[in-house]
Design an enzyme around this catalytic site. Structure first.
Site, PDB file in Angstrom:
ATOM      1  N   THR A   3      -6.019   5.720  -2.270  1.00 30.52           N
ATOM      2  CA  THR A   3      -5.336   6.099  -3.592  1.00 30.52           C
ATOM      3  C   THR A   3      -3.840   5.438  -3.463  1.00 30.52           C
ATOM      4  O   THR A   3      -3.447   4.850  -4.574  1.00 30.52           O
ATOM      5  CB  THR A   3      -5.166   7.687  -3.603  1.00 30.52           C
ATOM      6  OG1 THR A   3      -6.375   8.201  -3.872  1.00 30.52           O
ATOM      7  CG2 THR A   3      -4.371   8.038  -4.901  1.00 30.52           C
ATOM      8  N   GLN A  26      -3.940  -0.037  -7.428  1.00 27.86           N
ATOM      9  CA  GLN A  26      -2.711  -0.812  -8.272  1.00 27.86           C
ATOM     10  C   GLN A  26      -3.136  -0.356  -9.981  1.00 27.86           C
ATOM     11  O   GLN A  26      -2.299   0.067 -10.509  1.00 27.86           O
ATOM     12  CB  GLN A  26      -2.754  -2.291  -8.088  1.00 27.86           C
ATOM     13  CG  GLN A  26      -2.452  -2.618  -6.632  1.00 27.86           C
ATOM     14  CD  GLN A  26      -2.258  -4.250  -6.717  1.00 27.86           C
ATOM     15  OE1 GLN A  26      -2.501  -4.837  -7.576  1.00 27.86           O
ATOM     16  NE2 GLN A  26      -1.640  -4.631  -5.451  1.00 27.86           N
ATOM     17  N   GLU A  62      -8.953  -4.111 -17.976  1.00 30.40           N
ATOM     18  CA  GLU A  62      -9.419  -4.736 -16.936  1.00 30.40           C
ATOM     19  C   GLU A  62     -10.973  -5.237 -17.183  1.00 30.40           C
ATOM     20  O   GLU A  62     -11.491  -4.890 -18.201  1.00 30.40           O
ATOM     21  CB  GLU A  62      -9.340  -3.908 -15.721  1.00 30.40           C
ATOM     22  CG  GLU A  62      -8.043  -3.346 -15.175  1.00 30.40           C
ATOM     23  CD  GLU A  62      -8.091  -2.388 -13.949  1.00 30.40           C
ATOM     24  OE1 GLU A  62      -8.629  -2.777 -12.860  1.00 30.40           O
ATOM     25  OE2 GLU A  62      -7.374  -1.407 -14.050  1.00 30.40           O
ATOM     26  N   HIS A  67     -13.815  -6.629  -4.633  1.00 36.64           N
ATOM     27  CA  HIS A  67     -12.825  -7.080  -5.548  1.00 36.64           C
ATOM     28  C   HIS A  67     -12.728  -8.432  -5.493  1.00 36.64           C
ATOM     29  O   HIS A  67     -12.827  -9.053  -4.338  1.00 36.64           O
ATOM     30  CB  HIS A  67     -11.463  -6.236  -5.372  1.00 36.64           C
ATOM     31  CG  HIS A  67     -10.507  -6.358  -6.367  1.00 36.64           C
ATOM     32  ND1 HIS A  67     -10.091  -7.591  -6.788  1.00 36.64           N
ATOM     33  CD2 HIS A  67     -10.462  -5.174  -7.336  1.00 36.64           C
ATOM     34  CE1 HIS A  67      -9.448  -6.954  -7.944  1.00 36.64           C
ATOM     35  NE2 HIS A  67      -9.411  -5.915  -8.264  1.00 36.64           N
ATOM     36  N   ARG A  90     -16.899  -6.640 -12.456  1.00 37.96           N
ATOM     37  CA  ARG A  90     -16.618  -7.113 -11.259  1.00 37.96           C
ATOM     38  C   ARG A  90     -17.772  -7.518 -10.364  1.00 37.96           C
ATOM     39  O   ARG A  90     -17.454  -8.475  -9.309  1.00 37.96           O
ATOM     40  CB  ARG A  90     -15.892  -5.995 -10.247  1.00 37.96           C
ATOM     41  CG  ARG A  90     -14.732  -6.118  -9.966  1.00 37.96           C
ATOM     42  CD  ARG A  90     -13.963  -5.008  -9.184  1.00 37.96           C
ATOM     43  NE  ARG A  90     -12.988  -4.290  -9.833  1.00 37.96           N
ATOM     44  CZ  ARG A  90     -12.192  -3.628  -9.772  1.00 37.96           C
ATOM     45  NH1 ARG A  90     -12.648  -2.661  -8.721  1.00 37.96           N
ATOM     46  NH2 ARG A  90     -11.015  -3.094 -10.361  1.00 37.96           N
ATOM     47  N   HIS A 125     -14.048  -3.591  -1.173  1.00 38.69           N
ATOM     48  CA  HIS A 125     -12.907  -2.783  -1.907  1.00 38.69           C
ATOM     49  C   HIS A 125     -13.579  -1.456  -2.166  1.00 38.69           C
ATOM     50  O   HIS A 125     -12.679  -0.163  -1.846  1.00 38.69           O
ATOM     51  CB  HIS A 125     -12.673  -3.311  -3.182  1.00 38.69           C
ATOM     52  CG  HIS A 125     -11.878  -2.847  -4.219  1.00 38.69           C
ATOM     53  ND1 HIS A 125     -10.600  -2.749  -3.914  1.00 38.69           N
ATOM     54  CD2 HIS A 125     -12.080  -2.276  -5.521  1.00 38.69           C
ATOM     55  CE1 HIS A 125      -9.890  -2.443  -4.887  1.00 38.69           C
ATOM     56  NE2 HIS A 125     -10.661  -1.940  -5.802  1.00 38.69           N
ATOM     57  N   ARG A 135     -19.273  -0.204 -10.475  1.00 38.54           N
ATOM     58  CA  ARG A 135     -18.215   0.749 -10.978  1.00 38.54           C
ATOM     59  C   ARG A 135     -17.344   0.063 -11.836  1.00 38.54           C
ATOM     60  O   ARG A 135     -16.875  -1.215 -11.462  1.00 38.54           O
ATOM     61  CB  ARG A 135     -17.232   1.295  -9.782  1.00 38.54           C
ATOM     62  CG  ARG A 135     -16.047   2.150 -10.135  1.00 38.54           C
ATOM     63  CD  ARG A 135     -15.054   2.552  -9.076  1.00 38.54           C
ATOM     64  NE  ARG A 135     -14.570   1.590  -8.335  1.00 38.54           N
ATOM     65  CZ  ARG A 135     -13.350   1.064  -8.449  1.00 38.54           C
ATOM     66  NH1 ARG A 135     -12.674   1.842  -9.653  1.00 38.54           N
ATOM     67  NH2 ARG A 135     -12.831   0.057  -7.768  1.00 38.54           N
ATOM     68  N   LEU A 141     -10.418   6.713 -10.043  1.00 42.42           N
ATOM     69  CA  LEU A 141      -9.326   7.772  -9.923  1.00 42.42           C
ATOM     70  C   LEU A 141      -9.519   8.919 -11.145  1.00 42.42           C
ATOM     71  O   LEU A 141      -9.358  10.095 -10.878  1.00 42.42           O
ATOM     72  CB  LEU A 141      -7.917   7.147 -10.358  1.00 42.42           C
ATOM     73  CG  LEU A 141      -7.381   6.243  -9.184  1.00 42.42           C
ATOM     74  CD1 LEU A 141      -6.112   5.602  -9.782  1.00 42.42           C
ATOM     75  CD2 LEU A 141      -6.903   6.688  -7.914  1.00 42.42           C
TER      76      LEU A 141
HETATM   77  C1  SIN Z   1      -7.573  -3.036  -9.391  1.00 41.89           C
HETATM   78  O1  SIN Z   1      -6.218  -2.795  -9.842  1.00 41.89           O
HETATM   79  O2  SIN Z   1      -7.863  -4.358  -9.800  1.00 41.89           O
HETATM   80  C2  SIN Z   1      -8.380  -2.026  -8.867  1.00 41.89           C
HETATM   81  C3  SIN Z   1      -8.437  -0.944  -9.700  1.00 41.89           C
HETATM   82  C4  SIN Z   1      -9.853  -0.729  -9.387  1.00 41.89           C
HETATM   83  O3  SIN Z   1     -10.328  -0.777  -8.259  1.00 41.89           O
HETATM   84  O4  SIN Z   1     -10.280   0.239 -10.076  1.00 41.89           O
END
Ligand code: SIN
Length: 526
Positions: free
Chosen positions: A40, A44, A112, A233, A292, A353, A394, A400
């Site tokens: 955690t 980011q 994102e 990632h 991703r 990741h 995911r 989170l």
């Molecule tokens: C990221 O900031 O790219 C990671 C966020 C995430 O893994 O959900």
């Protein structure tokens, strides 16, 4: 009042502890290093969610994006439940003192990969650290919560030996300060130990991510699920090879573009925007901001074809004022490495990741056994749990959110069904055990394990490589078992034993899959 042990001090563990504390229960949090040494704290990007309960369209779009990223394998009921609860749980975080970035009266939202709208709350580019700061502060203000750092959970103690149906009554743990084993009794245990990125040579995870909670629950009779789906990632900074550093996907959300060396050359000569030169367009029309699984595979393939160690993330076409304001952590890390955000192309490569699979749990976070029934007294929350929210891949910044929703669900379930049934717990079997004389074989076995997972159970797989990995894992497991049965536990031994078990579950699940979905990509199945 009941006594509950929470293992892990990331968002899920801390949130659950606060919820149980509010209901008057005694909680002990055990954590391997310092409380803040969690995944955690390294997160980011942010936390996805629609705050406005009346925004049906916004919630529907979040559900649709999550289902699309999950490639048909999400549990839709769970996705709906999590998205519906997002507003309430994010407000809980705000009440606990978390400060998300604001723009006037509203929250500043980012985007994102895989998101069709800006719906991610963030605290600049250090959202996890801000959440961790606020929750650890709230926890330390509570009289009923005891934090035990430098304590490593080793194994769960069953109420009846070898009978998981009777549930658990405590756990054995290793004090990393004294080196002594201790038995802690509990009415319930919440496992919140995060993932296992340390299985691969390149990872964005902290050193504590060694799959401990998953391994101890499986040894006690819990079922794992969807373990083949491990998320890489796409953009870990490779300027300092030994310690990859996450470059948040939010940077691509702001327009950052991935290029290979040829694309970089063409872009530099063109004088136009970089987007059309990105190799990611060969894989998805969404380019650098595809989900991703697709972007990581594109990077992996491009690096293999060209023989390069990295691809490039370019940001020199973006608004420097905005970059400076929203990405200070990344900017400062780059500066230390002699690189400049908004100017230099950044060398990046995929890194392990997030564990999408995990302990099979129901919608109350109760850990399920192979027969589908819940194991009494055992819950799993956060990354270690597989709720079905993420399916085969995911969606960024959904974890989170899932962690707080399920930390709340598991705590509520325990509060409503709490038992007070503390029993005596047996001491750790120490007779005949020797101090471990040499750690060198363990270090070598760990290197072999990581190399095996990197070479044979990475982003692109094949049956032959997976079978080779399985043979190596069987050998490592046998070797470590021999040491385990004659030695007093040490951190290195406990972690290696856990990592091998988790790696075996990942590899076996990958071998069993007959279809490529999301993060599982076996070239023999194309
Ligand atoms: C990221 O900031 O790219 C990671 C966020 C995430 O893994 O959900």
């Amino acid at each position: 009042m009941a006594q509950v042990v929470v293992i892990g001090s990331g968002i899920a563990g801390l949130f659950a502890a606060l919820r149980l504390d509010k209901a008057g229960h005694e909680v002990t949090i055990i954590t391997k290093q310092r409380p803040k040494d969690s995944s955690t704290n390294w997160a980011q990007g942010g936390i996805a969610g629609i705050l406005d309960k009346t925004d049906g369209e916004g919630k529907q779009a979040h559900i649709a994006d999550t289902l699309a990223a999950g490639d048909g394998l999400c549990n839709e009921e769970v996705v709906r439940l999590v998205v519906e609860e997002a507003g309430d749980r994010i407000r809980d975080l705000l009440d606990a003192g978390v400060e998300f970035e604001k723009e006037g009266e509203s929250f500043h939202l980012v985007k994102e990969g895989g998101h069709t709208a800006r719906r991610i709350l963030h605290a600049k580019d250090a959202t996890g650290a801000e959440i961790e700061r606020a929750l650890t502060r709230a926890v330390s203000a509570s009289k009923r919560i005891t934090m035990r750092p430098h304590t490593l959970g080793v194994d769960l103690i069953q109420r009846e030996h070898r009978n998981p149906k009777m549930g658990i009554k405590g756990l054995w743990c290793l004090s990393l300060d004294s080196g002594k084993m201790e038995a802690i009794p509990a009415d319930a245990i919440l496992i919140a130990t995060g993932g296992c990125g340390q299985l691969w040579e390149r990872t964005t995870n902290p050193s504590v991510a060694t799959g401990d909670g998953l391994a101890m629950a499986v040894r006690a009779g819990a079922a794992s699920k969807d373990m083949a789906f491990f998320q890489f990632h796409p953009t870990a900074l490779m300027a300092n090879n030994k310690k990859p550093f996450l470059i948040t996907e939010a940077l691509r959300g702001e327009g950052g573009v991935l290029l290979d060396s040829l694309g970089l050359q063409k872009y530099r000569m063109s004088g136009s925007k970089p987007d059309s030169f990105s190799f990611t367009l060969e894989f998805s029309s969404k380019g650098s901001l595809a989900t991703r699984d697709i972007v990581a595979r594109a990077c992996d393939q491009k690096m293999k074809i060209t023989g390069a160690d990295n691809v490039w993330l370019v940001t020199d076409h973006l608004d420097n004022v905005n970059l400076h304001k929203n990405f200070p952590t990344i900017e400062s890390r780059l500066n230390k490495l002699g690189l400049s955000l908004g100017k230099d192309p950044l060398p990046v490569a995929p890194a392990a990741h997030y564990m999408v699979g995990g302990l099979d749990v129901d919608t109350d976070g109760r850990v399920l056994m192979e027969d589908g029934n819940a194991m009494p007294g055992l819950y799993a929350i956060g990354e270690v749990a597989c709720t079905g929210m993420h399916g085969a891949n995911r969606l960024a910044s959904n974890s989170l959110l899932e962690a707080v929703v399920f930390a709340n669900k598991a705590s509520e379930h325990f509060i409503e069904n709490s038992i007070e049934n503390i029993e005596n717990v047996p001491n750790w079997r120490a007779e005949g055990m020797q101090e471990l004389e040499e750690h060198a074989p363990l270090v070598r076995d760990l290197e072999t394990l990581r190399k095996t997972m990197t070479d044979d159970v990475g982003i692109v797989r094949s049956f032959r490589r997976l079978e080779r990995a399985k043979r190596m894992l069987d050998l490592l497991s046998h070797e470590v078992d021999l040491i385990w049965h004659r030695s007093l536990p040490t951190r290195e031994l406990v972690e290696l034993r856990n990592l091998i078990l988790v790696a075996t579950h990942i590899t076996e699940d990958a071998l069993e899959r007959k279809e490529n979905k999301g993060l599982h990509w076996n070239k023999d199945l194309i």
